[in-house]
Design a protein around this motif. Structure first.
Motif, mmCIF file in Angstrom:
data_model
loop_
_atom_site.group_PDB
_atom_site.id
_atom_site.type_symbol
_atom_site.label_atom_id
_atom_site.label_comp_id
_atom_site.label_asym_id
_atom_site.label_seq_id
_atom_site.Cartn_x
_atom_site.Cartn_y
_atom_site.Cartn_z
ATOM 1 N N LYS A 1 0.833 -1.207 0.000
ATOM 2 C CA LYS A 1 0.000 0.000 0.000
ATOM 3 C C LYS A 1 0.868 1.258 0.000
ATOM 4 O O LYS A 1 0.545 2.274 0.634
ATOM 5 N N SER A 2 1.976 1.150 -0.728
ATOM 6 C CA SER A 2 2.930 2.258 -0.749
ATOM 7 C C SER A 2 3.901 2.078 -1.910
ATOM 8 O O SER A 2 4.505 1.007 -2.050
ATOM 9 N N VAL A 3 4.067 3.119 -2.723
ATOM 10 C CA VAL A 3 5.062 3.081 -3.790
ATOM 11 C C VAL A 3 6.465 3.074 -3.196
ATOM 12 O O VAL A 3 7.364 2.380 -3.677
ATOM 13 N N THR A 4 6.653 3.824 -2.111
ATOM 14 C CA THR A 4 7.976 3.918 -1.477
ATOM 15 C C THR A 4 8.436 2.569 -0.947
ATOM 16 O O THR A 4 9.570 2.143 -1.193
ATOM 17 N N ARG A 5 7.564 1.887 -0.225
ATOM 18 C CA ARG A 5 7.949 0.593 0.345
ATOM 19 C C ARG A 5 8.137 -0.466 -0.750
ATOM 20 O O ARG A 5 9.017 -1.329 -0.635
ATOM 21 N N ALA A 6 7.323 -0.402 -1.780
ATOM 22 C CA ALA A 6 7.491 -1.345 -2.897
ATOM 23 C C ALA A 6 8.835 -1.113 -3.575
ATOM 24 O O ALA A 6 9.513 -2.067 -3.982
ATOM 25 N N ALA A 7 9.234 0.146 -3.694
ATOM 26 C CA ALA A 7 10.529 0.462 -4.291
ATOM 27 C C ALA A 7 11.666 -0.089 -3.435
ATOM 28 O O ALA A 7 12.657 -0.616 -3.960
ATOM 29 N N GLU A 8 11.534 0.006 -2.111
ATOM 30 C CA GLU A 8 12.550 -0.552 -1.210
ATOM 31 C C GLU A 8 12.641 -2.060 -1.385
ATOM 32 O O GLU A 8 13.735 -2.630 -1.397
ATOM 33 N N LYS A 9 11.506 -2.700 -1.519
ATOM 34 C CA LYS A 9 11.475 -4.153 -1.682
ATOM 35 C C LYS A 9 12.218 -4.584 -2.947
ATOM 36 O O LYS A 9 12.987 -5.554 -2.945
ATOM 37 N N LEU A 10 12.011 -3.859 -4.057
ATOM 38 C CA LEU A 10 12.604 -4.239 -5.338
ATOM 39 C C LEU A 10 13.936 -3.532 -5.602
ATOM 40 O O LEU A 10 14.484 -3.657 -6.699
ATOM 41 N N CYS A 11 14.411 -2.783 -4.582
ATOM 42 C CA CYS A 11 15.694 -2.065 -4.708
ATOM 43 C C CYS A 11 15.673 -1.106 -5.900
ATOM 44 O O CYS A 11 16.616 -1.037 -6.703
ATOM 45 N N GLU B 1 -0.303 0.639 -20.866
ATOM 46 C CA GLU B 1 -0.512 -0.577 -21.661
ATOM 47 C C GLU B 1 -1.938 -1.098 -21.518
ATOM 48 O O GLU B 1 -2.544 -1.556 -22.488
ATOM 49 N N LEU B 2 -2.479 -1.037 -20.299
ATOM 50 C CA LEU B 2 -3.835 -1.540 -20.063
ATOM 51 C C LEU B 2 -4.906 -0.537 -20.486
ATOM 52 O O LEU B 2 -6.077 -0.908 -20.666
ATOM 53 N N GLY B 3 -4.515 0.723 -20.575
ATOM 54 C CA GLY B 3 -5.474 1.744 -20.968
ATOM 55 C C GLY B 3 -6.405 2.176 -19.864
ATOM 56 O O GLY B 3 -7.476 2.732 -20.130
ATOM 57 N N VAL B 4 -6.008 1.924 -18.599
ATOM 58 C CA VAL B 4 -6.825 2.328 -17.445
ATOM 59 C C VAL B 4 -5.906 2.819 -16.331
ATOM 60 O O VAL B 4 -4.710 2.515 -16.304
ATOM 61 N N LEU B 5 -6.488 3.603 -15.422
ATOM 62 C CA LEU B 5 -5.748 4.003 -14.229
ATOM 63 C C LEU B 5 -5.925 2.932 -13.156
ATOM 64 O O LEU B 5 -7.044 2.483 -12.900
ATOM 65 N N LEU B 6 -4.818 2.534 -12.530
ATOM 66 C CA LEU B 6 -4.854 1.514 -11.477
ATOM 67 C C LEU B 6 -4.789 2.132 -10.085
ATOM 68 O O LEU B 6 -5.339 1.581 -9.133
ATOM 69 N N LEU B 7 -4.112 3.269 -9.981
ATOM 70 C CA LEU B 7 -3.972 3.956 -8.700
ATOM 71 C C LEU B 7 -4.724 5.277 -8.745
ATOM 72 O O LEU B 7 -4.659 6.016 -9.732
ATOM 73 N N ASP B 8 -5.408 5.563 -7.644
ATOM 74 C CA ASP B 8 -6.105 6.848 -7.510
ATOM 75 C C ASP B 8 -5.105 7.840 -6.916
ATOM 76 O O ASP B 8 -4.722 7.724 -5.755
ATOM 77 N N ARG B 9 -4.683 8.825 -7.708
ATOM 78 C CA ARG B 9 -3.617 9.747 -7.301
ATOM 79 C C ARG B 9 -4.159 11.121 -6.898
ATOM 80 O O ARG B 9 -3.408 12.109 -6.889
ATOM 81 N N ARG B 10 -5.405 11.200 -6.520
ATOM 82 C CA ARG B 10 -5.978 12.513 -6.226
ATOM 83 C C ARG B 10 -5.471 13.119 -4.927
ATOM 84 O O ARG B 10 -5.507 14.329 -4.743
ATOM 85 N N ASP B 11 -5.021 12.320 -4.000
ATOM 86 C CA ASP B 11 -4.426 12.845 -2.770
ATOM 87 C C ASP B 11 -3.341 11.880 -2.320
ATOM 88 O O ASP B 11 -2.996 10.941 -3.031
ATOM 89 N N ARG B 12 -2.790 12.109 -1.145
ATOM 90 C CA ARG B 12 -1.665 11.299 -0.685
ATOM 91 C C ARG B 12 -2.087 9.961 -0.091
ATOM 92 O O ARG B 12 -1.237 9.138 0.230
ATOM 93 N N ARG B 13 -3.355 9.734 0.092
ATOM 94 C CA ARG B 13 -3.830 8.460 0.613
ATOM 95 C C ARG B 13 -3.730 7.398 -0.468
ATOM 96 O O ARG B 13 -3.989 7.660 -1.640
ATOM 97 N N PHE B 14 -3.343 6.181 -0.055
ATOM 98 C CA PHE B 14 -3.230 5.093 -1.035
ATOM 99 C C PHE B 14 -4.610 4.523 -1.316
ATOM 100 O O PHE B 14 -5.309 4.079 -0.409
ATOM 101 N N ARG B 15 -4.971 4.547 -2.596
ATOM 102 C CA ARG B 15 -6.255 3.969 -3.003
ATOM 103 C C ARG B 15 -6.097 3.363 -4.387
ATOM 104 O O ARG B 15 -5.422 3.939 -5.256
#
Length: 304
Positions: free
Chosen positions: A16-26, A42-56
């Motif tokens: 539930k975090s881009v930062t932590r996922a980045a740490e995991k994959l170095c 590639e999929l033609g859709v949005l997967l993450l809701d980026r409207r605020d800092r909350r992960f959704r």
């Protein structure tokens, strides 16, 4: 479909975090975001809701999360079936408390290295709270700590607890039996404040209505061993570690009543749908520990 992008999205969802996922994959955070963005394009859709800092996740993101896990599992099965994983270089980020390191981790690592060609270790020796946080964040793959790591996707298994003993200089401590009142005025050495051995030691004195004069806390078993050998004080150590570090024979395991509570040990690791490596290594360590226990006959407490 680029499975590296799918993997990136899977770990973003898991943590539930881009930062932590980045740490995991170095990876850098920007590289991780780029992979997710490329997958969305590639999929033609949005997967993450980026409207605020909350992960959704978006509705599409929720739907694709299940497909991402299945795709990674399929990739793992194909590699296994085709023999692509044999001899593959794999880095294992391993974390442990000092007690496990000195008791049985070194021979376990030696066995793993002999059985798993291409396995490369990154070993961290930390306190239990640090290890738990690193396991939750995904910066360690497998940890051995005094408590289980609890988070979505983490698996934990209790291991055999470690017998804790009091040790001191063999030339100074000559009594055949010790009780709390015999050591309350001595300098006492134990693990960090708030650790289980530290809490158990203080509880033992409280139950005897005693207040120890000085309790020194430290994270290094080697330091405690050397101080106990020098006659500085009495230390609480795992029996297995004390026996391994007592090559010179200057330490004495004190016959103490009441017995100190054993130190619980837990292994925690995160399941990875794209790889069997962590699961296989964890199971190999468990098998090694069980084998070691089977070769050691049960014994009573030895006199000091």
């Amino acid at each position: 479909m680029n499975l590296r992008f799918v993997e990136a999205f899977y770990w973003v969802v898991t943590f539930k975090s881009v930062t932590r996922a980045a740490e995991k994959l170095c990876l850098t955070q920007s590289a991780m975001s780029s992979r997710v963005a490329a997958l969305e394009e590639e999929l033609g859709v949005l997967l993450l809701d980026r409207r605020d800092r909350r992960f959704r996740l978006t509705v599409a993101g929720i739907r694709f999360a299940a497909y991402a896990e299945r795709l990674l599992e399929m990739q793992r099965e194909i590699r296994l079936e085709m023999g692509a994983v044999q001899g593959q270089a794999v880095s294992l980020r391993l974390g442990t408390i000092d007690s496990v390191l000195h008791a049985w981790l070194v021979p376990a690592v030696e066995r793993l290295r002999a059985e798993h060609e291409g396995l490369e270790f990154q070993l961290s020796v930390e306190t239990t709270p640090v290890l738990l946080e690193q396991a939750r964040r995904g910066t360690l793959d497998l940890i051995f700590a005094a408590q289980p790591a609890v988070a979505d996707g983490l698996r934990s298994r209790p291991l055999a607890p470690m017998e804790m003993v009091l040790v001191g200089n063999a030339g100074i401590h000559r009594k055949t039996r010790y009780r709390p009142q015999d050591i309350v005025e001595l300098d006492l050495l134990t693990f960090q404040r708030g650790s289980q051995p530290h809490i158990d030691l203080l509880d033992m004195f409280r139950q005897a209505d005693l207040e120890p004069r000085r309790v020194h806390t430290m994270s290094s078993i080697s330091a405690m061993t050397q101080l106990a050998e020098s006659g500085f004080g009495v230390a609480t150590l795992p029996r297995a570690a004390a026996e391994k570090l007592n090559a010179a024979g200057r330490l004495k395991v004190l016959r103490f009543e009441p017995a100190l509570p054993s130190l619980p040990i837990h292994a925690s690791y995160r399941a990875d749908p794209g790889s069997d490596v962590i699961e296989n290594v964890a199971q190999a360590v468990f098998a090694f520990i069980e084998q070691q226990q089977a070769t050691v006959r049960p014994r009573g407490r030895r006199p000091g």
